[in-house]
Design an enzyme around this catalytic site. Sequence first.
Site, mmCIF file in Angstrom:
data_model
loop_
_atom_site.group_PDB
_atom_site.id
_atom_site.type_symbol
_atom_site.label_atom_id
_atom_site.label_comp_id
_atom_site.label_asym_id
_atom_site.label_seq_id
_atom_site.Cartn_x
_atom_site.Cartn_y
_atom_site.Cartn_z
ATOM 1 N N SER A 132 0.657 -1.024 0.338
ATOM 2 C CA SER A 132 0.360 -0.112 -0.022
ATOM 3 C C SER A 132 1.015 0.698 -0.376
ATOM 4 C CB SER A 132 -0.860 -0.127 0.996
ATOM 5 O OG SER A 132 -1.730 1.198 1.559
ATOM 6 N N TYR A 146 -5.296 8.449 -6.488
ATOM 7 C CA TYR A 146 -3.918 7.665 -6.316
ATOM 8 C C TYR A 146 -4.166 6.938 -4.404
ATOM 9 C CZ TYR A 146 0.798 5.168 -4.481
ATOM 10 O OH TYR A 146 1.706 4.881 -4.387
ATOM 11 N N LYS A 150 -4.927 2.894 -2.943
ATOM 12 C CA LYS A 150 -4.697 2.052 -1.916
ATOM 13 C C LYS A 150 -5.438 1.999 -0.635
ATOM 14 C CE LYS A 150 -0.741 1.712 -3.773
ATOM 15 N NZ LYS A 150 -0.182 0.438 -4.433
#
Length: 276
Positions: A132, A146, A150
């Site tokens: 992650s 983004y 994660k």
Amino acid sequence: MRVWFITGASRGFGALIAEAALKAGDAVVATARDPKTVTARLGHHERLLATRLDVTSETEAHAAAGQAVKTFGRIDILVNNAGYGLLGAIEEASAAETQRLFETNVFGLLGVTRAVLPHMRRQRSGHIINISSVGGYTGYPGWGVYGATKFAVEGISEALAGEVAPLGIKVTVVEPGFFRTDFLDESSLSRTAQQIEDYHASVGKTRAAAVDFDHGQRGDPRKLAGAFIQLANAANPPLRLQLGSDTVERIEAKNAFVAKELAEWREVATSTDFTE
């Protein structure tokens, strides 16, 4: 000898973890879109299998997992490493840019995991390590989309850990901070095609920092690879592993903020229960 299956293994974290695993005496299935880039980086080794895998193709994921088991007999450690970044404000990120990012960072990870899990279930053992980011625990202006990928990896990992624990399979989600890799240059980082002037005071600072910090980040990638060996050796690995002092600082700050805000709004939060 353990067998590692590592995605995105031709460079960056993936290549360094593969090198560390080989040095530790383990076997490595190192995947990339072009296997030649793996052998160019890692060389030829009897305990190394370089194989093609575009993580956005679940068909290729099953083929690569099958080839790994055919070659080494098992898969002990899956490292879901393949991914890339997208820098830009939430509003600036187009639907197409967002979809491409999720296809690799989330749906790709899910596809590879689905391909490997049948082998681990048959073995009744294995360790899935999902990479992650500190951005998967706390949000940053400019990294929203983004970070969303994660955050998804975090949720997937937590649920998966509970699902596979009775089968002897362990799950860890690793949260690296900023390491001195190519993540902030054009080989790993995409930028939104659109840039809106109104976000100059917020996302503009993040864009400038990405240029200034490139290859000057606090974290040492080779030490990260060593930490992965320690993680693989652990009898009871953690659900989460934070890597980098910057990650530790950021997570401690968020935990303190959440605790403070929860205390301030506890009365409202608990007031919504049914009363008999």
